[in-house]
Design an enzyme around this catalytic site. Structure first.
Site, PDB file in Angstrom:
ATOM      1  CG  ASN A   1      -1.849   1.489   1.346  1.00  0.00           C
ATOM      2  OD1 ASN A   1      -2.011   1.483   0.624  1.00  0.00           O
ATOM      3  ND2 ASN A   1      -1.052   2.088   2.560  1.00  0.00           N
TER       4      ASN A   1
ATOM      5  CB  SER B   1      -5.063   4.800  -9.124  1.00  0.00           C
ATOM      6  OG  SER B   1      -5.475   5.916  -8.450  1.00  0.00           O
TER       7      SER B   1
ATOM      8  CE1 TYR C   1      -0.695   7.533  -6.438  1.00  0.00           C
ATOM      9  CE2 TYR C   1      -2.710   7.795  -7.316  1.00  0.00           C
ATOM     10  CZ  TYR C   1      -1.617   7.126  -6.539  1.00  0.00           C
ATOM     11  OH  TYR C   1      -2.509   6.024  -5.438  1.00  0.00           O
TER      12      TYR C   1
END
Length: 193
Positions: A99, A151, A164
């Site tokens: 995570n 994501s 990201y």
């Protein structure tokens, strides 16, 4: 009086990286609540109390089992020590939740390359470094659960989030590839959240 079922993860050992706050903290609390012994990883920040130790203490106070691992997951030696801690302390490893991550923001054209590299190191290598020794152990025992953090930004993109997005889309390819390396008959699941 009906017999209450055993907790779903009783006897299982889970590692959660980046578990000091946010989703990682929530995952660790959920796993502990469902019977797992949890190894909580989070890096130390100078002058700030250990969030990993605080969460381990909270889980123990609530009747669960947990230990803290304080270190930077994008350091290979630290990541190896995390997996080894689970094996040494609990004698097994069943679940790895990768995570840990950072989300730098800003226009790609003017982004600081060192900051982009730091994000990729934490978000990609911070998953790969603990995953490799954990996956070896799971292959040897024939059981395991791997959860990687992805994501929708990694799938569809988002302006000013190039690093990201890159790092989170990498988790999809990693998970799909690892799933194909699971031997027939082994009970090993690889998923992306």
């Amino acid at each position: 009086m009906p017999h209450s079922p055993e907790p779903a993860f009783k006897g299982r050992v889970a590692i959660v990286t980046g578990a000091g706050k946010g989703l990682g903290r929530a995952y660790a609390l959920w796993l502990a609540e469902h019977g797992a012994s949890v190894v909580i990883n989070n890096r130390i920040h100078p002058g700030v109390p250990s969030s990993a130790q605080a969460l381990a203490d909270q889980i123990i106070a609530q009747g669960g089992t947990a230990i803290a691992h304080e270190g930077a997951i994008d350091d290979p030696a630290c990541a190896n020590s995390l997996v080894q801690l689970a094996l040494d302390h609990f004698g097994r490893l069943d679940v790895l939740v990768c995570n840990a991550g950072v989300m730098p923001q800003g226009p790609f054209a003017t982004a600081d390359l060192a900051e982009l590299r730091r994000a990729l190191d934490i978000n990609i290598w911070g998953a790969i470094y603990p995953l490799q020794p954990a996956f070896r152990h799971m292959l040897a025992t024939g059981y395991g659960r791997v959860v990687l953090t992805g994501s929708t930004v990694g799938l569809y993109g988002l302006a000013e989030h190039a690093a990201y997005a890159t790092s989170r889309s990498a988790m999809v390819g990693l998970a799909r590839s690892l799933a194909q390396e699971v031997p027939v008959g082994a009970d090993i699941g690889v998923n992306v959240i």
